[in-house]
Enzyme design. Structure first.
Site, PDB file in Angstrom:
ATOM      1  CB  SER A   1      -0.892   0.021   1.243  1.00 31.91           C
ATOM      2  OG  SER A   1      -1.561   1.269   1.370  1.00 31.91           O
TER       3      SER A   1
ATOM      4  CE1 TYR B   1      -4.248  -2.387   4.585  1.00 30.43           C
ATOM      5  CE2 TYR B   1      -3.460  -0.198   4.012  1.00 30.43           C
ATOM      6  CZ  TYR B   1      -3.923  -1.443   3.630  1.00 30.43           C
ATOM      7  OH  TYR B   1      -4.042  -1.745   2.297  1.00 30.43           O
TER       8      TYR B   1
END
Length: 264
Positions: free
Chosen positions: A142, A155
């Site tokens: 990501s 995350y």
């Protein structure tokens, strides 16, 4: 989607293949001729994009947090189907909260899938690929791994760990002909993205516009290209990196985020 058979005959393992980016990666690999072992925690019917290539796709249940289950599936696949040429780590979870409100359970669960899962799958695949002197491993991370995101510490940290792990693995197996790269998407129109919008109480159109335009108060840069990615945009980057067109690329982190991070 191009359907040139550049991956004809190659065997790929994809995690998180049941929907979103994983489903798009499965379809894209199969469209290029690869046989795909599409795994997910609870696999269902093939997504619509993958159905034209159903004869090349086998679905299996897999919990990437279970190292023994991963090793067993990879061993079984190599014994009964053939040697793995490609492994793509897509399985991921997002549990958002400010750090001061983040529970130990959410932190551990995020790392169990996003980081430990990458270790389990990549290790099992790399051991066999290195012994044969060929193979390609791609981890879908990501852009949050490279730029801070409020409410996404677990995350972002788990994805940053997955990126560095993949690079270190790539360094170790490069001499054995195995390439390891990462693809780091920005905001992508998946169920995970929609769940974030639902949690914020915004409708999809307003939320998408907010992300594209950016919000200075939230320290967001927006998306210079003016659109949110489709899962197929990420899948195309994965296909490139596992193909012979990228034969001299390893240890690379390819951002596919429309310029959102300004590559900071």
């Amino acid at each position: 989607m191009s359907t040139a058979p550049e991956l004809d005959g190659r065997l790929a393992l994809v995690t998180g293949a049941g929907r979103g980016i994983g489903a798009a990666v499965t379809a894209a690999l199969a469209a290029r001729g690869a046989r795909v072992l599409a795994t997910d925690l609870t696999p269902g019917e093939l997504p619509e994009a993958a159905r034209p290539y159903a004869e090349r796709i086998t679905t299996r249940a897999l919990d990437v947090t279970d190292a023994a289950a991963v090793d067993a599936l990879v061993a079984e696949t190599e014994e009964t189907v053939g040697p793995l040429d490609i492994a793509v780590n897509v399985a991921g979870v997002l549990r958002g909260a400010p750090v001061t409100e983040l529970s130990d359970e959410d932190w551990a669960a995020t790392f169990a899938v996003n980081t430990d899962g990458v270790l389990h799958v990549s290790r099992a695949a790399a051991r066999r690929m290195a012994a044969r002197g060929r193979g390609s491993i791609v981890t879908v991370a990501s852009n949050a791994a490279g730029i801070p995101r409020a409410g996404m510490a677990a995350y972002a940290a788990s994805k940053a760990a997955a990126v560095m792990f993949t690079k270190c693995l790539g360094l170790e197996v490069a001499a054995h002909g195995v390439r390891c790269n990462t693809v780091s998407p920005g905001s992508t129109l998946t169920d995970m993205q929609r769940a974030m919008w639902t949690a914020s109480g915004q409708d999809e159109e307003s939320a998408a516009r907010h992300i594209i335009e950016g919000d200075l108060a939230a320290h967001r840069t927006g998306i210079p290209l003016g659109r949110i990615a489709d899962p197929s945009d990420i899948a195309e980057a994965v296909v490139f990196l596992v193909s012979d067109r990228a034969r001299h690329i390893t240890l690379h982190d390819l951002y596919v985020d429309g310029g959102a991070t300004l590559r900071a």
